[in-house]
Design an enzyme around this catalytic site. Sequence first.
Site, PDB file in Angstrom:
ATOM      1  N   HIS A 129       0.957  -1.410   0.127  1.00  0.00           N
ATOM      2  CA  HIS A 129       0.162   0.087  -0.138  1.00  0.00           C
ATOM      3  C   HIS A 129       1.015   1.214   0.404  1.00  0.00           C
ATOM      4  CE1 HIS A 129      -2.863   3.253   1.899  1.00  0.00           C
ATOM      5  NE2 HIS A 129      -3.850   2.003   1.338  1.00  0.00           N
ATOM      6  N   ASP A 145       3.295  -3.428   8.399  1.00  0.00           N
ATOM      7  CA  ASP A 145       1.580  -2.970   8.372  1.00  0.00           C
ATOM      8  C   ASP A 145       1.033  -3.903   8.626  1.00  0.00           C
ATOM      9  OD1 ASP A 145      -0.499  -1.495   7.358  1.00  0.00           O
ATOM     10  OD2 ASP A 145       0.141  -1.202   4.938  1.00  0.00           O
ATOM     11  N   GLN A 165      -4.842  -3.736   7.622  1.00  0.00           N
ATOM     12  CA  GLN A 165      -5.343  -4.896   6.638  1.00  0.00           C
ATOM     13  C   GLN A 165      -5.588  -6.228   7.846  1.00  0.00           C
ATOM     14  OE1 GLN A 165      -8.154  -4.668   5.207  1.00  0.00           O
ATOM     15  NE2 GLN A 165      -7.127  -2.828   4.114  1.00  0.00           N
ATOM     16  N   LYS A 225     -10.505   1.358  10.401  1.00  0.00           N
ATOM     17  CA  LYS A 225     -10.243   0.112   9.468  1.00  0.00           C
ATOM     18  C   LYS A 225     -10.295  -0.540  10.838  1.00  0.00           C
ATOM     19  CE  LYS A 225      -7.597   1.173   5.988  1.00  0.00           C
ATOM     20  NZ  LYS A 225      -8.078   1.149   4.575  1.00  0.00           N
ATOM     21  N   CYS A 263      -4.645   2.310  -3.506  1.00  0.00           N
ATOM     22  CA  CYS A 263      -3.909   2.474  -2.845  1.00  0.00           C
ATOM     23  C   CYS A 263      -2.578   2.056  -3.181  1.00  0.00           C
ATOM     24  CB  CYS A 263      -3.598   3.516  -1.546  1.00  0.00           C
ATOM     25  SG  CYS A 263      -4.844   4.557  -1.410  1.00  0.00           S
TER      26      CYS A 263
END
Length: 430
Positions: free
Chosen positions: A116, A188, A191, A214, A356
């Site tokens: 991303h 990251d 998600q 999120k 993105c």
Amino acid sequence: MTTSLLPVVGGDLRVPLVTGGTVPYANLDVAASAPALGSVAERVTQLLPYYASVHRGAGHASAVSTAVHEAARRTVAEFVGARPDDVVQFVRHTTDAFNLLATAVPGEVVTLDVEHHANLLPWARGGRRTVAARPDLGATVAAVAAELARRPAALLAVTGASNVTGEVLPLAELVAVAHRHGARIAVDGAQLLPHRRVDIGALGVDYLAFSGHKLYAPYGAGALVGRADWLAAAPPYLAGGGAVRSVTLDEVTWADTPARHEAGTPNVVGTVALAAACETLGSLAPASWAGHEASLGDRLRDGLAALPGVRVLRLWDDATDVLGLASFTVAGHPAALVAHYLSAEHGVGVRHGRFCAHPLLARLAGDAEAVRASVGLGTSAADVDRLLAGLEHLVTSGPAWTYGADHRPVPDPRPLPAWAEGATSRESLV
């Protein structure tokens, strides 16, 4: 029939159709921003009467706000398995977290080309080396190891799960590779964390970044959790009140972490909401969480694969752990048209575009955009089935409405809510 696992705000929302009437909203755009959990909204409502500036106020409301703000830091640390000497830096979102960490990394950063933009663009300023993902995860890990062996790096920065394909990366293997070659690893988790528990202490992850919006806490806060030393040695992320010990007209003595990088009035509502989400998710039985996710994810992907002209995007042939999301293309139908059609005629919300992650989309779909459907704790099997039924009608019979050059319905008779003041048309909200 799989029902929603937890109540979310908006779970009973009804939306208008261009053909008339309303239907329950099927929110399959959870990967972009998740709705607030009911428990999170309740905690925010409890806090608001006590909301006040933190840390230096003598009033009772200020004392309460300070207490819950700092307690939120401890809750977040516990949720992700932080080590005793790790720091929890509150930020706005994952992009903010990695931009902060980029000011502190003492050397080059290695990333994959599937990231991303939040985990791709911030590293360019300090020297980024990008490894091309291979067709299988094993070869991809080996390529990362080869790059770190070729020339040392300070940090390996990787996603925990792709926001395009939903495929989960082998974090334990990547941690071992990074540490074997003298690098730290930042993950990251934007998600991954809404779908899987992540214990950074057990895994050996050095930094974890994630966003409240999120994680069912869309109140403007996120977190960067990890090793304190780099952050303690870095210049303050923002210069301003709250980040200092003392100030004269000629000198500034900066505070230690976490205050060092949290100048300005903190988002207490956001941090408390984030902690409430961590509490709720942390209390879920792993089996029920995993079962809900797997059932809906399989239903989604199997249903898409059965539709003529629909191609589900995948990256790694050997990826067996996949989140409840799927990005896909529909032959003969632009992604924007598919998304607007599903909303206008079926009340289904999905994402379309390049998510993105432009380099990854270019690899998987060339110049085309894609559609992404994603499930969450508030998703039911009926939501997935409505998406699949709508797509089947599209590929077999075409849309029932007329759509313009920009793929929006023409005309669009759906009214906006009365409270949406200043929005004179649906287009003005885009």
